[in-house]
Design an enzyme around this catalytic site. Structure first.
Site, PDB file in Angstrom:
ATOM      1  N   ARG A  51      -3.419  99.457  67.992  1.00  0.00           N
ATOM      2  CA  ARG A  51      -2.106  99.814  68.543  1.00  0.00           C
ATOM      3  C   ARG A  51      -1.786  98.950  69.761  1.00  0.00           C
ATOM      4  O   ARG A  51      -0.672  98.427  69.895  1.00  0.00           O
ATOM      5  CB  ARG A  51      -2.095 101.300  68.904  1.00  0.00           C
ATOM      6  CG  ARG A  51      -2.005 102.212  67.693  1.00  0.00           C
ATOM      7  CD  ARG A  51      -2.285 103.666  68.023  1.00  0.00           C
ATOM      8  NE  ARG A  51      -1.886 104.542  66.913  1.00  0.00           N
ATOM      9  CZ  ARG A  51      -2.268 105.797  66.776  1.00  0.00           C
ATOM     10  NH1 ARG A  51      -3.085 106.343  67.681  1.00  0.00           N
ATOM     11  NH2 ARG A  51      -1.857 106.527  65.750  1.00  0.00           N
ATOM     12  N   ASN A  83     -10.552 123.368  64.179  1.00  0.00           N
ATOM     13  CA  ASN A  83     -11.218 122.245  63.529  1.00  0.00           C
ATOM     14  C   ASN A  83     -12.730 122.260  63.726  1.00  0.00           C
ATOM     15  O   ASN A  83     -13.465 121.659  62.936  1.00  0.00           O
ATOM     16  CB  ASN A  83     -10.607 120.918  63.996  1.00  0.00           C
ATOM     17  CG  ASN A  83      -9.274 120.651  63.310  1.00  0.00           C
ATOM     18  OD1 ASN A  83      -8.861 121.405  62.432  1.00  0.00           O
ATOM     19  ND2 ASN A  83      -8.588 119.584  63.695  1.00  0.00           N
ATOM     20  N   SER A 129     -11.568 113.186  62.216  1.00  0.00           N
ATOM     21  CA  SER A 129     -10.935 114.457  62.595  1.00  0.00           C
ATOM     22  C   SER A 129     -10.813 114.617  64.109  1.00  0.00           C
ATOM     23  O   SER A 129     -11.710 114.253  64.864  1.00  0.00           O
ATOM     24  CB  SER A 129     -11.746 115.627  62.038  1.00  0.00           C
ATOM     25  OG  SER A 129     -12.032 115.450  60.666  1.00  0.00           O
ATOM     26  N   ASN A 130      -9.688 115.186  64.545  1.00  0.00           N
ATOM     27  CA  ASN A 130      -9.439 115.422  65.971  1.00  0.00           C
ATOM     28  C   ASN A 130      -9.758 116.860  66.367  1.00  0.00           C
ATOM     29  O   ASN A 130      -9.700 117.757  65.528  1.00  0.00           O
ATOM     30  CB  ASN A 130      -7.974 115.111  66.295  1.00  0.00           C
ATOM     31  CG  ASN A 130      -7.743 113.629  66.505  1.00  0.00           C
ATOM     32  OD1 ASN A 130      -8.525 112.967  67.179  1.00  0.00           O
ATOM     33  ND2 ASN A 130      -6.672 113.095  65.930  1.00  0.00           N
ATOM     34  N   HIS A 183     -10.834 109.334  72.942  1.00  0.00           N
ATOM     35  CA  HIS A 183      -9.639 109.199  72.105  1.00  0.00           C
ATOM     36  C   HIS A 183      -8.613 110.222  72.580  1.00  0.00           C
ATOM     37  O   HIS A 183      -8.357 111.240  71.952  1.00  0.00           O
ATOM     38  CB  HIS A 183     -10.003 109.451  70.642  1.00  0.00           C
ATOM     39  CG  HIS A 183      -8.889 109.169  69.678  1.00  0.00           C
ATOM     40  ND1 HIS A 183      -8.128 108.025  69.717  1.00  0.00           N
ATOM     41  CD2 HIS A 183      -8.417 109.892  68.628  1.00  0.00           C
ATOM     42  CE1 HIS A 183      -7.241 108.059  68.735  1.00  0.00           C
ATOM     43  NE2 HIS A 183      -7.389 109.189  68.062  1.00  0.00           N
ATOM     44  N   GLN A 206      -3.281 113.465  53.989  1.00  0.00           N
ATOM     45  CA  GLN A 206      -2.632 112.157  54.066  1.00  0.00           C
ATOM     46  C   GLN A 206      -3.634 111.028  54.287  1.00  0.00           C
ATOM     47  O   GLN A 206      -3.602 110.008  53.602  1.00  0.00           O
ATOM     48  CB  GLN A 206      -1.595 112.161  55.194  1.00  0.00           C
ATOM     49  CG  GLN A 206      -0.432 113.121  54.979  1.00  0.00           C
ATOM     50  CD  GLN A 206       0.637 112.554  54.057  1.00  0.00           C
ATOM     51  OE1 GLN A 206       0.331 111.946  53.041  1.00  0.00           O
ATOM     52  NE2 GLN A 206       1.885 112.755  54.413  1.00  0.00           N
ATOM     53  N   ARG A 218      -2.120 117.224  64.047  1.00  0.00           N
ATOM     54  CA  ARG A 218      -1.286 117.630  65.183  1.00  0.00           C
ATOM     55  C   ARG A 218       0.152 117.863  64.754  1.00  0.00           C
ATOM     56  O   ARG A 218       0.662 117.226  63.841  1.00  0.00           O
ATOM     57  CB  ARG A 218      -1.292 116.530  66.252  1.00  0.00           C
ATOM     58  CG  ARG A 218      -2.497 116.565  67.142  1.00  0.00           C
ATOM     59  CD  ARG A 218      -2.216 115.833  68.443  1.00  0.00           C
ATOM     60  NE  ARG A 218      -2.140 114.396  68.281  1.00  0.00           N
ATOM     61  CZ  ARG A 218      -1.742 113.569  69.238  1.00  0.00           C
ATOM     62  NH1 ARG A 218      -1.356 114.037  70.406  1.00  0.00           N
ATOM     63  NH2 ARG A 218      -1.724 112.264  69.040  1.00  0.00           N
TER      64      ARG A 218
END
EC number: 1.1.1.37
Length: 317
Positions: free
Chosen positions: A152, A96, A120-121, A176, A13, A83
């Site tokens: 945000r 990951n 990337s998380n 983060h 996405q 997630r």
């Protein structure tokens, strides 16, 4: 003069939106890489077929081979599992990490002179791993988190006060994750402190603090809010826009001051870890890390956030 080249690793996405934004802004030619055959090729074809309508003129190439990222000026890494509801960013670390190691090896081999922006998380761990595997200088490997978290925070402030988001300045520091540090004291609308505007709106400092605390908490949990609503993945429009702002500042040497996950060597009292702080981004990547004073409460929150980052990153070792 040759056009710039942007390589996007991960055709999910975020990768698809990144490719579209790169094309729309004509930042350069785009290579979208993914291990799934047909996915990046299909997305690039789809975006390219919009070019006569949207009026952009860049080359888009989908690929399953790292060889095609050769010569990239900037590489943006989104590869990894997203997630799902109920998961924290940290829950993704094991799977990951393996993906990031493979990606970083590909970048090191085929785009050794590139600047790398990691999305990337879990972000703080993934950008650390990417730098370690590539061996690139710290100024050339950075993470995207603070631009998004700050955006945000600014969005929620604008909604609360009924003003344009363009006139809100807000920033977050730290990792983060749920311990990030939205800086209330520095949040403003056209230079006017947000807390003063909230006090005028509600007529009391207590109510203003209550409203601000709610916005701070929502900012910290904003990613999870999107995950819970989508049910099938995580945010992708806003992370992509945030990474593009960073890439554009580097490619065009804009020297924008953007909250960046940067490797600290004593700044803010942190040594040897990637942490979110304001940085000047230009043609050399991170050109300056901007330090400023934190009050006791802000410092305590920063210390807590950094401790969470250290715990996460140290679990990689």
């Amino acid at each position: 003069m040759a056009r710039k080249k942007i390589a996007l690793i991960g055709g999910g996405q975020i990768g698809g939106v990144l490719a579209q934004l790169c094309a729309l802004r004509e930042l350069g030619d785009v290579v979208l890489f993914d291990i799934v055959e047909g996915l990046p090729q299909g997305k690039c074809l789809d975006i390219a077929e919009a070019s006569p309508v949207d009026g952009f003129d860049v080359c888009l190439k989908g690929t399953n081979s790292y060889e095609d990222i050769a010569g990239a000026d900037v590489v943006i890494v989104t590869a990894g599992l997203p997630r799902k509801p109920g998961m924290s960013r940290d829950d993704l670390i094991e799977v990951n990490s393996k993906i990031m190691t493979s990606v970083a090896e590909g970048i090191k081999q085929y785009a050794p002179n590139s600047f790398v922006i990691v999305i990337s998380n879990p972000l703080d761990a993934m950008v650390t791993l990417c730098q370690k595997v590539t061996g690139f200088p710290y100024n050339r490997v950075i993470g995207q988190a603070g631009v998004l978290d700050s955006a945000r925070f600014a969005t929620f402030i604008a909604w609360e006060l009924g003003v344009s988001v363009k006139d809100v300045t807000a920033m977050t520091l730290g990792g983060h994750g749920d311990d990030m540090v939205p800086l209330v004291r520095y949040a403003s609308v056209k230079g006017i402190p947000v807390m003063e505007l909230l006090e005028r709106k509600y007529g009391s400092k207590e109510k203003a603090k209550e409203v601000m605390d709610a916005m701070v908490n929502r900012t910290r949990l904003a990613g999870g809010e999107v995950v819970a609503l989508l049910k099938t993945g995580s945010a992708f429009y806003s992370p992509a826009s945030s990474a593009i702002a960073m890439a554009e500042s580097i490619l065009k040497d804009q020297k924008r001051v953007l909250p960046t996950c940067a490797y600290l060597q004593g700044e803010f009292g942190v040594n040897g870890y990637y942490v979110g702080v304001p940085c000047v981004l230009g043609e050399k990547g991170i050109e300056n890390i901007i330090e400023f004073s934190l009050d006791a409460e802000e410092q305590a929150m920063m210390d807590k956030s950094v401790a969470a980052v250290k715990s996460l990153v140290d679990s990689l070792k």
